[in-house]
Motif scaffolding. Structure first.
Motif, PDB file in Angstrom:
ATOM      1  N   UNK A  32       0.872  -1.174   0.000  1.00 35.35           N
ATOM      2  CA  UNK A  32       0.000   0.000   0.000  1.00 35.35           C
ATOM      3  C   UNK A  32       0.908   1.222   0.000  1.00 35.35           C
ATOM      4  N   UNK A  34       1.301   5.608  -0.053  1.00 34.93           N
ATOM      5  CA  UNK A  34       0.636   6.812   0.441  1.00 34.93           C
ATOM      6  C   UNK A  34       1.450   8.056   0.098  1.00 34.93           C
ATOM      7  N   UNK A  36       1.594  11.985   1.614  1.00 35.75           N
ATOM      8  CA  UNK A  36       1.156  12.914   2.638  1.00 35.75           C
ATOM      9  C   UNK A  36       1.790  14.279   2.363  1.00 35.75           C
ATOM     10  N   UNK A  46      -3.210  13.344   4.588  1.00 34.33           N
ATOM     11  CA  UNK A  46      -3.202  12.304   3.564  1.00 34.33           C
ATOM     12  C   UNK A  46      -3.748  12.863   2.264  1.00 34.33           C
ATOM     13  N   UNK A  49      -3.806   7.497  -1.567  1.00 28.67           N
ATOM     14  CA  UNK A  49      -3.263   6.190  -1.240  1.00 28.67           C
ATOM     15  C   UNK A  49      -3.668   5.204  -2.320  1.00 28.67           C
ATOM     16  N   UNK A  94       3.278   0.494   3.295  1.00 21.60           N
ATOM     17  CA  UNK A  94       3.071  -0.505   4.334  1.00 21.60           C
ATOM     18  C   UNK A  94       2.581  -1.775   3.659  1.00 21.60           C
ATOM     19  N   UNK A  96       0.183  -4.956   3.030  1.00 21.13           N
ATOM     20  CA  UNK A  96      -1.268  -5.131   3.065  1.00 21.13           C
ATOM     21  C   UNK A  96      -1.666  -5.755   4.396  1.00 21.13           C
ATOM     22  N   UNK A  97      -2.735  -5.274   4.983  1.00 22.20           N
ATOM     23  CA  UNK A  97      -3.182  -5.796   6.270  1.00 22.20           C
ATOM     24  C   UNK A  97      -3.360  -4.663   7.262  1.00 22.20           C
ATOM     25  N   UNK A  98      -4.050  -4.948   8.351  1.00 20.60           N
ATOM     26  CA  UNK A  98      -4.372  -3.903   9.320  1.00 20.60           C
ATOM     27  C   UNK A  98      -3.228  -3.639  10.287  1.00 20.60           C
ATOM     28  N   UNK A  99      -2.546  -4.691  10.701  1.00 23.05           N
ATOM     29  CA  UNK A  99      -1.539  -4.541  11.744  1.00 23.05           C
ATOM     30  C   UNK A  99      -0.131  -4.414  11.172  1.00 23.05           C
ATOM     31  N   UNK A 100       0.013  -3.483  10.253  1.00 21.96           N
ATOM     32  CA  UNK A 100       1.331  -3.289   9.642  1.00 21.96           C
ATOM     33  C   UNK A 100       1.754  -1.843   9.824  1.00 21.96           C
ATOM     34  N   UNK A 101       3.045  -1.653  10.040  1.00 22.26           N
ATOM     35  CA  UNK A 101       3.545  -0.305  10.267  1.00 22.26           C
ATOM     36  C   UNK A 101       3.849   0.370   8.947  1.00 22.26           C
ATOM     37  N   UNK A 102       3.908   1.695   8.994  1.00 24.40           N
ATOM     38  CA  UNK A 102       4.223   2.486   7.808  1.00 24.40           C
ATOM     39  C   UNK A 102       5.694   2.885   7.832  1.00 24.40           C
ATOM     40  N   UNK A 104       8.283   5.586   6.032  1.00 26.36           N
ATOM     41  CA  UNK A 104       8.250   6.841   5.294  1.00 26.36           C
ATOM     42  C   UNK A 104       9.551   7.079   4.538  1.00 26.36           C
TER      43      UNK A 104
END
Lengths: 113, 111
Positions: A32, A34, A36, A46, A49, A94, A96-102, A104
């Motif tokens: 994913x 992004x 900013x 944001x 994305x 990051x 794919x998935x909810x519990x993943x860090x970004x 930069x």
């Protein structure tokens, strides 16, 4: 290991000129992505994305656009810059998935004069 | 829409004093992440909290996730000049691939 590259680091552009900022990610697939924008001393706004090639979601209507021509390439563009486009632009990725860090990129400091 | 609020906006402390920033979401979160941005730098991931009521520690930093998974806090004990920067929380929801950053708390530490 994964790395993210963002360039250029700084940019001074006249009002009305076009813009192209590029971001590439290495060492992962189908991330994913992004974009900013951060005004001086402010938070992260944001802009766009993307969850896949050619898939762009815009969060804020403005004179900027984004494209994802390749899986790990994310481009931020403008046809005609405004003074209000000045700021610090950050690309992030990051998994794919909810519990993943970004992660930069180093950011591009854009000044429109 | 989804909103993540953060207070205070700014905090000036004397070196050695404690510091706390609070993060609140308008909706229930699947998890919350904290990032630190040094002056002139880019945000760097610090930690993620997933479970209701979770508490995690990193040296002098303590992170908490509320029981309702709508709020979180970051507490720094005995601040040092190296703690200077802006601390952001970012909330993830149970849908979509977007996550929402709070406006950040800028910490200044006076030596």
């Amino acid at each position: 290991s994964q790395t993210i590259h963002q360039w250029p680091a700084t940019l001074v552009q006249p009002v009305g000129s076009p813009l192209s900022l590029e971001c590439t990610v290495e060492g992962t697939s189908n991330p994913n992505l992004y974009w900013y924008r951060q005004a001086a001393g402010r938070g992260l706004q944001l802009l766009f994305y993307s969850v896949g090639i050619g898939q762009i979601s815009s969060e804020v209507p403005q004179n900027l656009s984004a494209s994802r021509p390749q899986d790990r390439q994310f481009i931020l563009s403008s046809k005609k810059l405004l003074l209000s486009d000045s700021g610090f632009y950050l690309c992030a990725w990051r998994e794919t998935g909810l519990n993943t860090e970004a992660f930069f990129g180093q950011g591009t400091r854009l000044t429109v004069v | 829409g989804q909103q993540v609020m953060q207070i205070p906006q700014y905090q000036h402390v004397q070196e050695g004093e404690d510091f706390t920033t609070y993060c609140n979401s308008s909706t229930t979160l699947s998890n919350i992440q904290w990032y630190k941005q040094r002056p002139g730098g880019h945000p760097v991931f610090l930690i993620q909290l997933v479970k209701s009521g979770e508490v995690k520690k990193q040296k002098r930093l303590t992170f908490q996730f509320g029981e309702a998974k709508k709020n979180s806090s970051l507490h720094i004990t005995a601040t040092q000049t190296t703690d200077v920067g802006t601390y952001f929380c970012a909330g993830n929801h149970n849908y979509g691939q977007n996550f929402v950053f709070g406006p950040g708390t800028r910490l200044s530490v006076l030596p």
